[in-house]
Motif scaffolding. Structure first.
Motif, short mmCIF file in Angstrom:
data_model
loop_
_atom_site.label_atom_id
_atom_site.label_comp_id
_atom_site.label_asym_id
_atom_site.label_seq_id
_atom_site.Cartn_x
_atom_site.Cartn_y
_atom_site.Cartn_z
N LEU A 83 0.72 -1.22 -0.05
CA LEU A 83 0.02 0.22 -0.02
C LEU A 83 0.86 1.29 0.10
N GLN A 84 1.94 1.34 0.75
CA GLN A 84 2.66 2.57 0.92
C GLN A 84 3.63 2.65 -0.31
N GLN A 85 3.88 1.47 -1.05
CA GLN A 85 4.92 1.86 -2.31
C GLN A 85 4.28 1.20 -3.30
N LEU A 86 2.92 1.44 -3.65
CA LEU A 86 1.95 0.79 -4.76
C LEU A 86 2.58 0.98 -6.20
N LYS A 87 3.14 2.09 -6.33
CA LYS A 87 3.70 2.39 -7.68
C LYS A 87 4.87 1.72 -8.01
N GLY A 88 5.78 1.30 -6.94
CA GLY A 88 6.91 0.54 -7.32
C GLY A 88 6.56 -0.70 -7.18
N VAL A 89 5.43 -1.35 -6.57
CA VAL A 89 5.20 -2.79 -6.56
C VAL A 89 4.42 -2.90 -7.87
N VAL A 90 3.80 -2.05 -8.48
CA VAL A 90 3.22 -2.22 -9.79
C VAL A 90 4.32 -2.36 -10.84
N GLU A 91 5.34 -1.71 -10.91
CA GLU A 91 6.39 -1.94 -11.97
C GLU A 91 7.13 -3.16 -11.50
N LEU A 92 7.27 -3.52 -10.05
CA LEU A 92 7.87 -4.77 -10.06
C LEU A 92 7.20 -5.97 -10.44
N GLU A 93 5.74 -6.02 -10.26
CA GLU A 93 4.77 -6.97 -10.86
C GLU A 93 4.79 -7.00 -12.30
N LYS A 94 5.14 -6.06 -12.95
CA LYS A 94 5.28 -6.25 -14.36
C LYS A 94 6.61 -6.85 -14.77
N ASP A 95 7.55 -6.67 -14.04
CA ASP A 95 8.98 -6.97 -14.47
C ASP A 95 8.86 -8.60 -14.08
N ILE A 96 8.61 -9.07 -12.94
CA ILE A 96 8.68 -10.33 -12.65
C ILE A 96 7.43 -11.31 -13.56
N GLN A 97 6.33 -10.38 -14.03
CA GLN A 97 5.69 -11.28 -14.81
C GLN A 97 6.11 -11.60 -16.15
N LYS A 98 7.00 -10.73 -16.61
CA LYS A 98 7.68 -10.83 -17.83
C LYS A 98 8.62 -12.10 -17.81
N ILE A 99 9.10 -12.35 -16.49
CA ILE A 99 10.09 -13.47 -16.71
C ILE A 99 9.28 -14.80 -16.00
N GLY A 100 8.12 -14.76 -15.55
CA GLY A 100 7.27 -15.68 -15.38
C GLY A 100 6.96 -16.17 -13.90
N CYS A 101 7.27 -15.25 -13.00
CA CYS A 101 7.26 -15.27 -11.58
C CYS A 101 6.09 -14.81 -10.85
N LEU A 102 5.60 -15.20 -9.92
CA LEU A 102 4.29 -14.80 -9.46
C LEU A 102 4.47 -13.81 -8.22
N LEU A 103 3.33 -13.29 -7.95
CA LEU A 103 3.43 -12.33 -6.46
C LEU A 103 2.25 -12.70 -5.70
N SER A 104 2.77 -12.42 -4.24
CA SER A 104 1.95 -12.74 -3.26
C SER A 104 1.76 -11.50 -2.22
N ILE A 105 0.84 -11.34 -1.54
CA ILE A 105 0.54 -10.41 -0.42
C ILE A 105 0.40 -11.12 1.02
N ASP A 106 1.23 -10.86 1.94
CA ASP A 106 0.90 -11.36 3.28
C ASP A 106 0.23 -10.21 4.37
N ASP A 107 -0.04 -10.86 5.45
CA ASP A 107 -0.98 -10.18 6.44
C ASP A 107 -2.05 -9.33 5.60
N PHE A 108 -2.64 -9.97 4.67
CA PHE A 108 -3.83 -9.27 4.15
C PHE A 108 -4.87 -9.09 5.38
N GLN A 109 -5.50 -7.75 5.22
CA GLN A 109 -6.43 -7.60 6.27
C GLN A 109 -8.05 -7.40 5.69
N GLY A 110 -7.96 -7.15 4.30
CA GLY A 110 -9.13 -7.32 3.49
C GLY A 110 -9.91 -5.88 3.79
#
Length: 676
Positions: free
Chosen positions: A562-589
């Motif tokens: 939540l704090q670094q959403l812009k950076g996380v979006v870019e990270l998710e795009k980059d890891i998606q290109k190489i085929g890795c996945l993304l998870s979120i911990d301590d999800f409070q909903g």
């Protein structure tokens, strides 16, 4: 609930294991309070923690096999320490609460009343800060009074204090001007008694008309010397306070000043501090090698209590002179009350310790004080040598650290700065940052894997969560992603993340050779989000090992995402290109957390442990809404902290796919869980 102090709450925690401290870390961070927490398990660990720094509060269980809250309270009483202790109880019992309050605890609260404990800690820390501030101001007042008394005694003007016209104190100039031996000789005498002739009526009128808050202009009069001589002088009256009582300050300016025996203080032979710093920065730009020496008087508080300000000034001045005489080619200054800095750019490196040992002996053998008082002191010395360094602040910091290391080494009172030694000693004392740095250097991290089972029985892939631990002095280990002070690990955690990725890929390679390719959930710290080379580093690992990219699930904390959403979006795009996945911990909903699904393609989320604790009691409707939203986004859900079979049954009814917890399996150093 407010906490106005700028520094984090410094908390000691007596728990059954280091991992139990995690609940306090999470509690304070989720409510926005900065926290620095340290685990203690014995009297020795408490003693070491008290030596290292000042603490604000203690949260303690009643008793562990090695230590208990009574011992903590006794230690604080013995050392006369003002540190509030909050005792956590298994259950609320009024007689038990009363027992702990009588023993000196500030509160005794059931361990499951986390909000109450949070309020109690913040309340006690705020109260403690007020007491410490008051004590600090009182010490300042005492020092100010001492300085004022010193200035009064050494002032060339003749000054006395009157209460209802009677003398209550006078300085040496006043006493000698009137021919008396000591201030007590003036006791019982009024100012009127010292004035002769017509001046008596004038001084009576002046004293009668004197108004508090105002100063009278000087007026001429004649005073009677103790030997009968008449002294022509001018007197000025002004408002003052003596022993916290309003009084009149009398200043006498004689027409002819007799010769007074005033002590002349020599100028300090050291360079003024600001001037030295300016010159030092110029020298650092030219010098190829620089040594900064931190010399500090041992047990300075005891020295101050054993003498007056004149004695302290004598010690400071004499040490300054000894430094200048013994090290004439260096630059030095009086840095603080008990600290002296010495800067050298030409001394032979091999001779530094020898020269400092000689200086230390000179100071130790010197007799300080006056004819009426003899004082001796000892010193400890830390020094740092840097090649081609022009950062004076860093040099001072390193030299001070060397001095701190010297204090921990009973066999040496001179120490050269060594980063390796600093880290080693801090690690032994329980410093988390130092332990991580040492583990990186020595490759002593422990990696473990906790299975994440599929409750529904569908799906082919096995899942594990990777955990990184550092060993402690006992058998326990600490999960560094759970017990860390975020502000201090920004340079270390990216290195830990890379180590974790490398070891995880290595373990997956071993599994692949056996024909098994599970998926690994690997925690990632917030600082790696901004690492531009992280994804390429991971890509190279995958290419070299030839394991499927979707076997790697990088996991971030919800608060970080939540704090670094812009950076996380870019990270998710980059890891998606190489085929890795993304998870979120301590999800409070929460609504903000669910909005992450609009920006990120998440493979799974791990629910906050609070949902498992209250499963079947409350939050059911909220949880159902969260699961529906996750399902709409094809995001899997993991329930955490599973403690019994009934909880698993609830998960199956709700449709939660995955679960993990110590009931299912404790973390293991191998991936050999039987998922069948």
């Amino acid at each position: 609930m407010e906490y106005h102090n700028k520094h984090p709450i410094r908390l000691l925690a007596l728990e059954h294991s280091p991992n139990d401290v995690e609940r306090w870390v999470q509690l304070f961070r989720h409510t926005g309070f900065p926290l620095r927490v340290e685990y203690i398990a014995s009297l020795e660990m408490l003693e070491q923690a008290l030596k290292r720094q000042e603490w604000d509060a203690v949260i303690s269980v009643e008793e562990t096999p090695t230590f208990n809250a009574h011992q903590i309270l006794r230690t604080f009483r013995h050392k006369n320490l003002d540190i509030p202790v909050i005792v956590t109880l298994n259950q609320y019992q009024p007689n038990i609460v009363s027992k702990w309050l009588d023993a000196g605890a500030r509160d005794a609260i059931p361990a499951n009343s986390e909000k109450h404990i949070l309020h109690a800690v913040v309340r006690e820390c705020s109260s403690l800060e007020g007491r410490r501030s008051l004590q600090s101001e009182q010490r300042k007042l005492i020092e100010a009074n001492k300085r004022c008394q010193l200035l009064l005694n050494n002032a060339p003007e003749a000054i006395a204090y009157m209460h209802y016209g009677m003398h209550v104190d006078a300085n040496q100039a006043y006493i000698e001007l009137l021919g008396y031996d000591k201030a007590d000789d003036l006791a019982g005498l009024s100012l009127i008694d010292l004035v002769t002739g017509k001046s008596k009526d004038a001084i009576k009128q002046k004293l009668t008309q004197f108004q508090q808050g105002k100063s009278s202009p000087p007026f001429e009069c004649q005073l009677s010397h103790n030997d009968g001589q008449i002294i022509s002088a001018s007197i000025q009256l002004s408002e003052a306070r003596y022993d916290d009582e309003p009084c009149i300050q009398v200043t006498i300016h004689p027409a002819i000043i007799p010769t007074l025996h005033q002590p002349l203080h020599e100028q300090s032979p050291l360079t003024p501090r600001d001037h030295m710093f300016q010159k030092a920065e110029e020298l650092l730009k030219k010098a190829s090698r620089t040594t900064l020496i931190w010399l500090q008087i041992d047990d300075y508080d005891s020295v101050r209590k054993s003498t007056d300000i004149n004695g302290v000034l004598s010690i400071q001045h004499s040490i300054s002179k000894l430094i200048r005489e013994h090290l004439p080619e260096t630059m030095s200054c009086h840095y603080g009350d008990d600290v002296f800095l010495i800067l050298d750019t030409i001394m032979n490196e091999d001779k530094v310790s020898e020269k400092l040992s000689q200086l230390q002996s000179l100071i130790g053998n010197h007799l300080f004080g006056s004819d009426h008082e003899t004082l001796t002191v000892s010193t400890s010395i830390g020094f740092a040598t840097q090649q081609d360094s022009n950062d004076l602040n860093s040099l001072i910091s390193f030299a001070q650290t060397a001095y701190d290391l010297c204090q921990q080494d009973k066999d040496s009172h001179i120490k050269q700065y060594s980063r390796t030694e600093e880290v080693r000693l801090k690690a032994l004392d329980g410093d988390i940052q130092a332990r991580i740095e040492q583990a990186l250097s020595d490759e002593t991290f422990q990696i473990s894997f906790q299975p994440v089972i599929n409750v529904t029985g569908t799906g082919e892939k096995q899942h594990y969560e990777t955990m990184i631990h550092i060993p402690t002095t006992g058998k326990e280990t600490i999960n560094i992603h759970r017990c860390m002070d975020a502000g201090e690990l920004s340079t270390l955690m990216p290195l830990v993340d890379r180590w974790t990725l490398r070891q995880s890929v290595l373990e997956l390679t071993k599994k692949q050779k056996k024909g098994e390719i599970p998926r690994l959930i690997i925690p990632l710290s917030q600082w790696s989000i901004q690492d531009p080379k992280l994804v390429s580093y991971l890509s190279n690992l995958l290419k070299a090992s030839r394991i499927p990219a979707d076997s790697i699930i990088l996991q971030l904390q919800e608060s970080v995402a939540l704090q670094q959403l812009k950076g996380v979006v870019e990270l998710e795009k980059d890891i998606q290109k190489i085929g890795c996945l993304l998870s979120i911990d301590d999800f409070q909903g929460t609504s903000s957390a669910l909005r992450l699904l609009q920006h990120l393609n998440l493979y799974l989320v791990q629910l906050d442990a609070q949902f498992t604790k209250t499963l079947g009691k409350k939050h059911t409707k909220q949880l159902e809404d969260i699961l529906n939203t996750l399902g709409d986004n094809n995001t899997h859900c993991v329930a955490t902290n599973i403690i019994n079979s009934q909880t698993i049954a609830h998960l199956w009814q709700l449709g939660i796919e995955f679960a993990k917890g110590d009931y299912i399996s404790h973390p293991s150093n191998t991936m050999d869980y039987d998922f069948e």
